[in-house]
Structures are given as structure tokens and as C-alpha cells.
Enzyme design. Structure first.
Site, short mmCIF file in Angstrom:
data_model
loop_
_atom_site.label_atom_id
_atom_site.label_comp_id
_atom_site.label_asym_id
_atom_site.label_seq_id
_atom_site.Cartn_x
_atom_site.Cartn_y
_atom_site.Cartn_z
N HIS A 126 42.11 34.78 37.93
CA HIS A 126 43.09 35.35 38.85
C HIS A 126 44.48 35.10 38.25
O HIS A 126 44.67 34.11 37.54
CB HIS A 126 42.94 34.61 40.19
CG HIS A 126 43.77 35.13 41.31
ND1 HIS A 126 45.09 34.82 41.46
CD2 HIS A 126 43.44 35.92 42.37
CE1 HIS A 126 45.55 35.40 42.56
NE2 HIS A 126 44.57 36.07 43.13
N ASP A 203 39.33 26.15 39.42
CA ASP A 203 39.87 26.98 40.50
C ASP A 203 38.72 27.27 41.46
O ASP A 203 37.83 28.06 41.15
CB ASP A 203 40.45 28.27 39.91
CG ASP A 203 40.98 29.20 41.00
OD1 ASP A 203 40.76 28.91 42.19
OD2 ASP A 203 41.58 30.22 40.63
N GLN A 206 37.62 30.63 45.37
CA GLN A 206 36.51 31.47 45.86
C GLN A 206 35.22 30.69 46.01
O GLN A 206 34.38 31.04 46.85
CB GLN A 206 36.27 32.64 44.89
CG GLN A 206 37.39 33.65 44.82
CD GLN A 206 37.60 34.41 46.12
OE1 GLN A 206 36.71 34.51 46.98
NE2 GLN A 206 38.79 34.96 46.29
N LYS A 229 40.91 30.85 52.71
CA LYS A 229 39.68 31.46 52.20
C LYS A 229 38.45 30.70 52.69
O LYS A 229 37.32 31.11 52.45
CB LYS A 229 39.70 31.50 50.68
CG LYS A 229 40.79 32.45 50.15
CD LYS A 229 40.57 32.79 48.71
CE LYS A 229 41.81 33.33 48.06
NZ LYS A 229 41.99 34.77 48.28
N CYS A 367 44.48 41.07 41.53
CA CYS A 367 45.22 40.04 40.78
C CYS A 367 44.46 39.61 39.53
O CYS A 367 44.50 38.44 39.14
CB CYS A 367 45.55 38.83 41.65
SG CYS A 367 46.66 39.20 42.98
#
Ligand code: PMP
Length: 411
Positions: A126, A203, A206, A229, A367
Site C-alpha cells: 500500500h 503491515d 488488512q 479496519k 493506493c
């Protein structure tokens, strides 16, 4: 605490926003990778804070301030336990994954990145996990190295192994791609990097909503996530960092709450985690994020994951039967995200037509512009599923897609 049995119809009653009509059709919310909906317990936590406890944290002795403080720190403890960190000192509240990555890029970057060093990211990151490293590399005359992915959207581990060198000072990899759904082999990336004493930032923006994560077992050095999220509010997220790194890193932002002693000449900084939390934080949002984790903890996470995986496979099978539809991202290990393109129909038109059928999906570059270039598309349409979605919502998606296709192909 004993767990509740997962029944999708019961779960849906906890998310009031799901129960509405859009253009006269039942809402099928399939844009969960952009943001998730909030259970009533999260909404109640926000209301309760402002209705009963509102006060600033860390500075007061009065009853409201003590209550706010206790609830804010209880939320930090919930995050610590949810991800298996060793100590609450390792949990820094941020505005989200983006701010957490920027924190590391500035602070770790300031202390540990020098001219000629290299930072490795992957081709599926991203922008939030690209641009801060690009800017850091510019500031420090360091080099950004990109690990390629194959046509299915899987990380090329063989190339990654070769890219790791004495110059590599940090590896920053997404655990789950927001565009392709690919779940990366984070354990292997971390083990390979650690063989060369290279720290790894994961990261988890998600992955955290979809995979049980234990940072202690994973052994990552940093992990970032966004509250919104994972069924919590916007404007709150966190950075997990191993204490040894956080202690060695200089403050990111400075001001109130992060000091122990200030004079006009010099300042001593306070201890973790407050060293990295300058100013008044998003108190209600942090507390409500804690409530979101409480909500998830009611269930066996595996049951939620299994339902999402079943939705993914059901949707993919039906989509593959649509002539002219191409799924972008066919990794063996995938979370419940499907990016796709449809012959002769721009992704934005797909999203608009689906919206009229009550189906909320996203269209665009998500993104991840470099990824769009690799797959030679300007944009994709993306359906992303949560455990509160149903098979009939997938049917609604498929019917609307067939309608969109017929509309454009017959035109
Ligand atoms: N990384 C990934 C993989 C994401 O999907 C996102 C959000 N789309 C981010 C980072 C940034 O998260 P936020 O905008 O909540 O800071």
C-alpha cells in the site's frame, strides 16, 4: 470466558448499519478492506465515554480523569493481549497504520538508517508502506529495494533471499495485500531477515481483522494496524514495537505528555509508551477500539476466518463462471478480498452499477499504483468480505455483475 457460537444472522444484528436499504435494495456491504462496520458495543463505548467519563488522560486527579485514564490504559492492555505482546510498553497508540509506519520511518530512520543502507519492501505494498520509506531513503541517501511478485500475486521469496544483504537495515512487508488478498509468508520473511539480524516491520492493516496474530511467535520487530479496519473507530490504530527498538529510538512528535523534565535549554523524555504519544490522544476512539477487540474475543477467531474463506471461495467460483471477468490476484494463500476487471466495463462503472443494486464495492487503484502497473490495468473493482457477510449477499453481487456486463456488452 466461554465463546459464543458463530451464527451469521445473530452477528449481523450487532451491526446496525447493515440493516438498511440502498436504492430500495438490501445493502450488501462488500467494502470491508476500505473500512469495516462497527458493532453496537463500539458505538456504545463512544457514547458512554462522552456521556459519562469525558476527561483528559494522564494529567488529572479528579474522578472523571481517573476513569478516562483507566479506560484508556485498559484499551492498551486489550491490544497487548489481542496480539500477544509482552508488555503494554510495546503498544503505542497512533491515528492508524499510516501514522505508525511514519513513526517508524522517522524515528527508527533517524537512529538507524544511514547513507548507502537499503530498505526492502514488496511490490504489493500500500502507498502507506511505500512513500514513508521512499522519503526516508531520500533524506538519508539510502536505497529502496522492491521484492517482486509473480503473476498470481505471490511474493518471490527466492529473490527476497538474494536481496537481503549486509546493507539491508529494515524489511517492511504487508501480511495481507489490500488489493490482491495475498497472505504473505510473514514467518518466513522474518526468519530469513533475522538470520542476518535485520529487523522486520509487518503491515497488519488488512491481516489483523482476518488472521489471529501473535507477535511473540511471529517475532516481528514492528507491527502496525488501523482500528477502523478491525471494527473500531477511525482515527485510532497502533504500533507494536519490540521494547529494545522503541527504547533505542528517538521521539517522533514532541510536546506534552511525552516529557519527564523540560527547561528552555533541554528536555528529558518520559518512558514507554508515552515517549511516542505527544499531545492529547484519541481517548474515546482508543477505548472503543478496545471494545471492538472485546467483540471479536466473544468468538473463536477460527470460526470467523472459516466463514470468510467460505464466502471467498463461493464468490470466486461464481465470478470465474462470468465470461470476460478476470480475477487479479490468485495466490494460493488468500484472505477474503477479490480484485477483478470485466471486459469493456471500467471498474468505476461496475462500482456505480453495483451501487444501484445495493452492493457496495470499491473501484480504483486501492493506493497500490505500482501494482496496477504490474498487472497492466488502470484500476480494479474490489469486493472484500467480512464475517458478517452472507452467501446471499454474494449472490446479489454476482447478479449485479451479470447485469453490468449485459448492459455494456449489449450497448
Ligand atoms: N496498509 C494497508 C495494507 C492498507 O490496506 C491500508 C489502508 N487501506 C493502510 C496500510 C493504511 O491504513 P490507514 O489509512 O488506516 O492508516
Amino acid at each position: 470466558m466461554s465463546k459464543q457460537t458463530f451464527v451469521v444472522d445473530n452477528v449481523r444484528r450487532d451491526f446496525p448499519v447493515l440493516n438498511q436499504l440502498v436504492y430500495g435494495k438490501p445493502l450488501a456491504y462488500l467494502d470491508n478492506a476500505a473500512t469495516t462496520q462497527k458493532p453496537q458495543i463500539v458505538i456504545d463505548a463512544l457514547i458512554n465515554f462522552y456521556q459519562n467519563d469525558n476527561a483528559n488522560v494522564h494529567r488529572g486527579v479528579h474522578a472523571l480523569s481517573e476513569r478516562a485514564d483507566a479506560a484508556y490504559e485498559a484499551a492498551r492492555l486489550k491490544i497487548k493481549e489481542f496480539i500477544g505482546a509482552k508488555s503494554t510498553e510495546e503498544i503505542i497508540f497512533t491515528r492508524g497504520a499510516t501514522e505508525a509506519i511514519n513513526l517508524v520511518a522517522y524515528s527508527f530512520g533517524e537512529a538507524f538508517i544511514h547513507e548507502g543502507d537499503e530498505i526492502i519492501i514488496s511490490a504489493m505494498e500500500h502507498h502507506a508502506n511505500i512513500v514513508p520509506w521512499q522519503l526516508l531513503c531520500k533524506r538519508k541517501s539510502a536505497t529502496l529495494i522492491v521484492t517482486p511478485i509473480n503473476d498470481k500475486g505471490e511474493l518471490d521469496l527466492a529473490v527476497f533471499k538474494q536481496q537481503l544483504s549486509a546493507r539491508t537495515k529494515l524489511v517492511c512487508i504487508t501480511q495481507m495485500s489490500n488489493t490482491l488478498g495475498t497472505i504473505n509468508p510473514a514467518e518466513e520473511v522474518i526468519a530469513l531477515s533475522h538470520l542476518k539480524n535485520i529487523p522486520v516491520l509487518i503491515d497488519a492493516a488488512q491481516s489483523l481483522p482476518h488472521l489471529p496474530i501473535d507477535v511473540y511467535t511471529l517475532d516481528c520487530d514492528f507491527l502496525v494496524a488501523s482500528g477502523h479496519k478491525i471494527y473500531g473507530p477511525t482515527g485510532i490504530g497502533f504500533l507494536y514495537g519490540k521494547k529494545k527498538w522503541l527504547e533505542a529510538m528517538p521521539p517522533y512528535q514532541s510536546g506534552g505528555a511525552m516529557i519527564s523534565q523540560v527547561s528552555f535549554e533541554t528536555t528529558d523524555f518520559t518512558h514507554l509508551p508515552y515517549k511516542f504519544e505527544a499531545g492529547t490522544p484519541a481517548i474515546a476512539d482508543a477505548i472503543a477500539l478496545g471494545a471492538a477487540l472485546d467483540y471479536l474475543n466473544r468468538y473463536v477467531r477460527h470460526d470467523l476466518v472459516m466463514h470468510e474463506q467460505a464466502l471467498l471461495h463461493y464468490a470466486e467460483e461464481k465470478m470465474r463462471a462470468i465470461n470476460g471477468l478476470r480475477i487479479i490476484g490468485e495466490a494460493r494463500n488468500k484472505g477474503s478480498i477479490i480484485s477483478f476487471v470485466l471486459d469493456k466495463v471500467h471498474p468505476h462503472d461496475i462500482a456505480t452499477i453495483l451501487d444501484r443494486a445495493g452492493v457496495a464495492i470499491r473501484a480504483g487503484h486501492h493506493c497500490t499504483m505500482p501494482l496496477m502497473r504490474q498487472f497492466n490495468v488502470p484500476a480494479t473493482a474490489r469486493a472484500s468480505m467480512s464475517f458478517y457477510n452472507t452467501f446471499s449477499e454474494i449472490d446479489q453481487l454476482i447478479a449485479a455483475l451479470i447485469e453490468a456486463k449485459e448492459l455494456f456488452h449489449d450497448a
